[in-house]
Design a protein around this motif. Structure first.
Motif, PDB file in Angstrom:
ATOM      1  N   ARG A 451       0.225 -13.592  56.064  1.00 15.66           N
ATOM      2  CA  ARG A 451       1.019 -13.550  55.023  1.00 15.66           C
ATOM      3  C   ARG A 451       0.963 -12.409  54.181  1.00 15.66           C
ATOM      4  NH1 ARG A 451      -1.673 -14.202  49.968  1.00 15.66           N
ATOM      5  NH2 ARG A 451      -3.921 -15.129  50.109  1.00 15.66           N
ATOM      6  N   MET A 452       1.732 -11.866  53.555  1.00 15.41           N
ATOM      7  CA  MET A 452       1.825 -10.735  52.662  1.00 15.41           C
ATOM      8  C   MET A 452       1.782 -11.169  51.339  1.00 15.41           C
ATOM      9  SD  MET A 452       4.287  -7.357  52.820  1.00 15.41           S
ATOM     10  CE  MET A 452       5.720  -8.299  51.768  1.00 15.41           C
ATOM     11  N   ASP A 453       1.009 -10.542  50.222  1.00 17.11           N
ATOM     12  CA  ASP A 453       1.208 -10.804  48.734  1.00 17.11           C
ATOM     13  C   ASP A 453       2.193  -9.916  48.064  1.00 17.11           C
ATOM     14  OD1 ASP A 453       0.018  -8.244  48.256  1.00 17.11           O
ATOM     15  OD2 ASP A 453      -1.909  -9.077  47.598  1.00 17.11           O
ATOM     16  N   ASP A 454       2.449 -10.096  46.803  1.00 15.36           N
ATOM     17  CA  ASP A 454       3.565  -9.320  46.236  1.00 15.36           C
ATOM     18  C   ASP A 454       3.266  -7.847  45.998  1.00 15.36           C
ATOM     19  OD1 ASP A 454       1.527  -9.592  44.392  1.00 15.36           O
ATOM     20  OD2 ASP A 454       2.686 -10.460  42.867  1.00 15.36           O
ATOM     21  N   GLU A 455       1.999  -7.407  46.427  1.00 16.87           N
ATOM     22  CA  GLU A 455       1.375  -6.103  46.463  1.00 16.87           C
ATOM     23  C   GLU A 455       1.565  -5.525  47.636  1.00 16.87           C
ATOM     24  OE1 GLU A 455      -1.050  -5.553  42.347  1.00 16.87           O
ATOM     25  OE2 GLU A 455      -2.044  -5.861  44.450  1.00 16.87           O
ATOM     26  N   GLY A 456       2.023  -6.254  48.669  1.00 23.16           N
ATOM     27  CA  GLY A 456       2.301  -5.582  50.170  1.00 23.16           C
ATOM     28  C   GLY A 456       0.999  -5.589  50.924  1.00 23.16           C
ATOM     29  N   TYR A 457       0.070  -6.121  50.504  1.00 27.18           N
ATOM     30  CA  TYR A 457      -1.506  -6.260  51.246  1.00 27.18           C
ATOM     31  C   TYR A 457      -1.376  -7.673  51.907  1.00 27.18           C
ATOM     32  CZ  TYR A 457      -3.984  -3.219  48.172  1.00 27.18           C
ATOM     33  OH  TYR A 457      -4.421  -2.157  47.176  1.00 27.18           O
ATOM     34  N   PHE A 458      -1.854  -7.430  53.188  1.00 23.69           N
ATOM     35  CA  PHE A 458      -1.682  -8.598  54.260  1.00 23.69           C
ATOM     36  C   PHE A 458      -3.023  -9.365  54.408  1.00 23.69           C
ATOM     37  CE2 PHE A 458       2.047  -6.250  55.178  1.00 23.69           C
ATOM     38  CZ  PHE A 458       2.740  -6.956  55.866  1.00 23.69           C
ATOM     39  N   PHE A 459      -2.732 -10.556  54.524  1.00 25.61           N
ATOM     40  CA  PHE A 459      -3.972 -11.433  54.985  1.00 25.61           C
ATOM     41  C   PHE A 459      -3.832 -12.206  56.307  1.00 25.61           C
ATOM     42  CE2 PHE A 459      -3.755 -10.378  50.378  1.00 25.61           C
ATOM     43  CZ  PHE A 459      -4.951 -10.688  49.989  1.00 25.61           C
ATOM     44  N   ILE A 460      -4.972 -12.479  56.933  1.00 23.96           N
ATOM     45  CA  ILE A 460      -4.607 -13.316  57.949  1.00 23.96           C
ATOM     46  C   ILE A 460      -5.085 -14.846  57.756  1.00 23.96           C
ATOM     47  CG2 ILE A 460      -7.135 -12.902  58.996  1.00 23.96           C
ATOM     48  CD1 ILE A 460      -5.890 -12.624  61.680  1.00 23.96           C
ATOM     49  N   THR A 461      -4.344 -15.735  58.260  1.00 21.03           N
ATOM     50  CA  THR A 461      -4.736 -17.065  58.222  1.00 21.03           C
ATOM     51  C   THR A 461      -5.033 -17.884  59.433  1.00 21.03           C
ATOM     52  OG1 THR A 461      -2.289 -17.729  58.305  1.00 21.03           O
ATOM     53  CG2 THR A 461      -3.243 -17.332  56.209  1.00 21.03           C
ATOM     54  N   ASP A 462      -4.576 -17.374  60.506  1.00 24.94           N
ATOM     55  CA  ASP A 462      -5.052 -18.182  61.853  1.00 24.94           C
ATOM     56  C   ASP A 462      -4.153 -17.274  62.911  1.00 24.94           C
ATOM     57  OD1 ASP A 462      -5.597 -20.193  63.332  1.00 24.94           O
ATOM     58  OD2 ASP A 462      -4.662 -21.861  62.499  1.00 24.94           O
ATOM     59  N   ARG A 463      -4.512 -17.741  64.155  1.00 26.04           N
ATOM     60  CA  ARG A 463      -4.211 -17.150  65.376  1.00 26.04           C
ATOM     61  C   ARG A 463      -3.095 -17.967  66.154  1.00 26.04           C
ATOM     62  NH1 ARG A 463      -9.940 -17.093  65.458  1.00 26.04           N
ATOM     63  NH2 ARG A 463     -10.721 -15.206  64.572  1.00 26.04           N
ATOM     64  N   LEU A 464      -2.059 -17.038  66.297  1.00 24.74           N
ATOM     65  CA  LEU A 464      -1.012 -17.888  67.096  1.00 24.74           C
ATOM     66  C   LEU A 464      -1.576 -17.914  68.720  1.00 24.74           C
ATOM     67  CD1 LEU A 464       1.900 -18.956  67.224  1.00 24.74           C
ATOM     68  CD2 LEU A 464       2.599 -16.496  67.637  1.00 24.74           C
ATOM     69  N   LYS A 465      -2.137 -16.791  68.922  1.00 26.67           N
ATOM     70  CA  LYS A 465      -2.716 -16.648  70.442  1.00 26.67           C
ATOM     71  C   LYS A 465      -3.944 -17.299  70.493  1.00 26.67           C
ATOM     72  CE  LYS A 465      -0.928 -12.063  71.507  1.00 26.67           C
ATOM     73  NZ  LYS A 465      -1.181 -10.618  71.549  1.00 26.67           N
ATOM     74  N   ARG A 466      -4.265 -17.881  71.678  1.00 28.71           N
ATOM     75  CA  ARG A 466      -5.655 -18.473  71.820  1.00 28.71           C
ATOM     76  C   ARG A 466      -6.586 -17.420  71.970  1.00 28.71           C
ATOM     77  NH1 ARG A 466      -6.526 -21.873  77.128  1.00 28.71           N
ATOM     78  NH2 ARG A 466      -8.622 -22.826  76.710  1.00 28.71           N
ATOM     79  N   MET A 467      -7.487 -17.546  70.975  1.00 28.00           N
ATOM     80  CA  MET A 467      -8.440 -16.413  70.990  1.00 28.00           C
ATOM     81  C   MET A 467      -9.666 -16.727  70.283  1.00 28.00           C
ATOM     82  SD  MET A 467      -8.432 -12.521  69.738  1.00 28.00           S
ATOM     83  CE  MET A 467      -8.892 -12.935  68.170  1.00 28.00           C
ATOM     84  N   ILE A 468     -10.896 -16.577  70.764  1.00 30.35           N
ATOM     85  CA  ILE A 468     -12.276 -16.604  70.067  1.00 30.35           C
ATOM     86  C   ILE A 468     -12.626 -15.521  69.584  1.00 30.35           C
ATOM     87  CG2 ILE A 468     -14.492 -17.820  70.242  1.00 30.35           C
ATOM     88  CD1 ILE A 468     -13.181 -19.519  72.653  1.00 30.35           C
ATOM     89  N   ASN A 469     -13.142 -15.477  68.227  1.00 39.17           N
ATOM     90  CA  ASN A 469     -13.473 -14.190  67.657  1.00 39.17           C
ATOM     91  C   ASN A 469     -14.816 -14.268  67.549  1.00 39.17           C
ATOM     92  OD1 ASN A 469     -14.045 -11.947  66.345  1.00 39.17           O
ATOM     93  ND2 ASN A 469     -12.363 -12.005  64.952  1.00 39.17           N
ATOM     94  N   ALA A 470     -15.988 -13.863  68.377  1.00 44.62           N
ATOM     95  CA  ALA A 470     -17.533 -13.850  68.153  1.00 44.62           C
ATOM     96  C   ALA A 470     -18.055 -12.566  67.768  1.00 44.62           C
ATOM     97  CB  ALA A 470     -17.934 -14.271  69.473  1.00 44.62           C
TER      98      ALA A 470
END
Length: 575
Positions: A451-470
């Protein structure tokens, strides 16, 4: 001038920086030529106290480029680098681009079963590797039909750039285990050429003709299906972040950075190989993570810049010796790959006055497309779109742009976005979309939900692609599954992610055993086999045997169902 509604971040854009860049119309090789002229005797790289000056880096890269061309490496040909962080990696990288060829960086954790793909898919002509990995290259090459085999393999010992004696200052000496590894001299497979021999041949390369729109780098990344795919980057797409990254992070010829993020990885490549040569900075190379050694090197060399992953900071703080480290020289601390825990970020600020500026990017975007300005960083935030980047949040099905605060897929357009997937036109086409609000512009689908906040900064919430981040390493389940099926006892396998207190996520294998293996094969047998046949970060850390995998009406394994069950089980256990 009013700020466009679709670029609210410009209201908070650092006043010291332009919103867009004018990029040089030159190749990456020219960056080394310029720095070798400007700072000939300055240490470009320090390897346990042993310097490689810009002048000497330039000389060795020219000599190796001449040798590569004598082996038939021509313009646009691919040369793979299969090395840990070391000065030889830098020499090899700039030799390849000087020869007008293309660098294929390969994770040195890959095993024989994996490495063959990096010969056949990019049609690699030459591999430059280390003595401890040469046998992997030789065996992978020998398994291939003769027409697909390498023309040459160049081999180096890490210790060749250490000198004959240990470092005079104990602060610069690696621990005995790392020192023994660096100085090891295993027997080389037949037909290998020592790097020293290639350099000593004294062969001059033909004129450098590569331009900004020629391919320079082919790093590999994986999607949700199949084997890893090469991402086509030109000198120009890389130059965007070479120049931009340097400006964003206050880099200059006075900068001293710690090069510990792997150079084969796009982040380590940008901040350890490309940007420092552009700015004339010095990089202190650490080939393997060691928290106490990192602390000593920062203290001794007065390191000013450190790009890392949060788990390194966490580990450094966990050292019983961390209070003895002098981190007062650090003035720019950045990274990504995983979110920085709030408690650790606050400790950095309280104890050292340091702000961790998180960023976001992918192999396809040559590292950052978003970054937090250090003067106005937000915690656990991807940051704002950087120079010339237009990023939006869209509905992943309809591609309609979503309002501020709503979660959708992050899509990106910018000068650092790659040109497509090597030999995969279908995947390339699927990776880009056009938005009705911006006709004629293609946006790259990151596959990340945010999502993007009202100041234009972006935040990640989940992955659409199937990926594991180790711990910042991206693990693609489909690739691991293909490898798991090579085990003689495995009938079916599904790879999912599970929580891990240290790595954030780790790899779990849900396996159906062949009938004859049931009762004969243990979970530990599978774990041991995986460690032998794939990179350590990919190898499953947990194995669960099941009678059958859930499948859809079309016979596809319902991996999302298994993933959801694992998440629910973990959440229940945590209550």
């Amino acid at each position: 001038m009013p700020v466009p509604a679709d670029r609210p971040h410009l209201t908070h854009w650092p006043k010291r920086l332009p919103p867009d860049l004018v990029l040089p119309e030159t190749s990456l090789w020219f960056n080394l030529e310029a720095s070798a002229q400007r700072y000939p005797d300055r240490a470009a790289y320090l390897f346990f106290g042993h310097p490689l000056t810009f002048r000497e880096l330039h000389r060795q890269a020219e000599a190796l480029a001449g040798w590569l061309q004598a082996q038939g490496v021509g313009k646009g040909d691919r040369v793979a680098l299969f090395l840990q962080n070391c000065p030889q990696f830098i020499v090899a990288f700039y030799a390849v681009v000087r020869a007008n060829a293309v660098v294929v960086p390969v994770n040195p954790m890959n095993r024989v079963d994996e490495f063959g793909h990096y010969i056949t898919d990019p049609d690699t002509k030459v591999v430059i590797t280390s003595a401890d990995l040469a046998a992997i290259v030789a065996e992978a090459d020998a398994r291939l039909p003769e027409a697909q085999r390498l023309r040459a393999t160049v081999v180096t010992r890490y210790g060749d750039y250490l000198g004959d004696e240990a470092a005079a200052d104990p602060a610069l000496a690696p621990p005995p285990s790392i020192d023994a590894w660096l100085r090891a001299s295993p027997a080389l497979p037949a037909g290998c050429t020592p790097l020293a021999e290639a350099l000593a041949a004294g062969l001059a390369p033909s004129p450098h003709t590569a331009g900004p729109d020629d391919m320079a780098l082919l790093p590999y990344t994986s999607g949700t299906t199949g084997l890893p795919k090469g991402c086509i980057h030109t000198h120009r797409t890389l130059m965007a972040n070479v120049v931009g990254g340097s400006l964003w992070g206050f880099a200059s010829a006075e900068t001293v950075s710690l090069g510990v993020v792997p150079f084969f990885h796009i982040t380590g490549m940008l901040y350890g190989v490309l940007s420092p040569v552009w700015s004339g900075a010095t990089v202190v190379i650490l080939p393997r993570w060691d928290r106490d050694l990192a602390g000593r090197l920062i203290s001794h060399h007065r390191v000013s810049h450190w790009t890392c992953i949060p788990t390194m900071i966490i580990d450094l703080f966990a050292s019983p010796n961390y209070r003895s480290f002098d981190l007062s020289s650090l003035r720019y601390l950045s990274g990504g790959g995983a979110a920085m825990p709030q408690a650790v970020a606050e400790r950095l600020q309280t104890e050292f006055g340091l702000t961790f500026a998180e960023g976001y990017g992918l192999t396809e975007t040559a590292a950052p497309s978003h970054a937090n300005p250090p003067e106005r960083a937000k915690l656990q935030c991807l940051g704002m779109p950087i120079f010339g980047v237009d990023a939006r949040v869209v509905d992943p099905v309809t591609f309609e742009e979503l309002p501020v605060g709503e979660v959708g897929e992050i899509v990106t357009n910018g000068p650092m976005v790659f040109k497509g997937y090597w030999k995969h036109p279908g995947a390339t086409e699927a990776a880009f979309i056009e938005l009705p609000a911006v006709p004629g512009q293609k946006f790259f689908r990151t596959g990340d939900l945010g999502r993007m906040d009202d100041e234009g900064y972006f935040f990640i919430t989940d992955r659409l692609k199937r990926m594991i981040n180790a711990s910042g390493y991206k693990v693609w389940p489909s690739e691991v599954e293909l490898l798991m099926y090579r085990h003689p006892a495995v009938a079916e396998a599904c790879i999912i992610g599970t929580q891990d207190a240290y790595r954030g996520e780790t790899v779990k294998a849900v396996i159906v055993l062949r009938q004859e293996a049931r009762g004969q094969t243990t979970e530990q047998d599978i774990l041991d086999w995986a460690r032998e046949h794939m990179a350590a970060y990919k190898a499953p850390k947990i194995v669960e045997f099941v009678e059958a995998l859930p499948k859809s009406g079309t016979g596809k394994v319902m991996w999302r169902l298994l993933q959801d069950k694992e998440r629910e089980r973990r959440e229940s256990a945590g209550r």
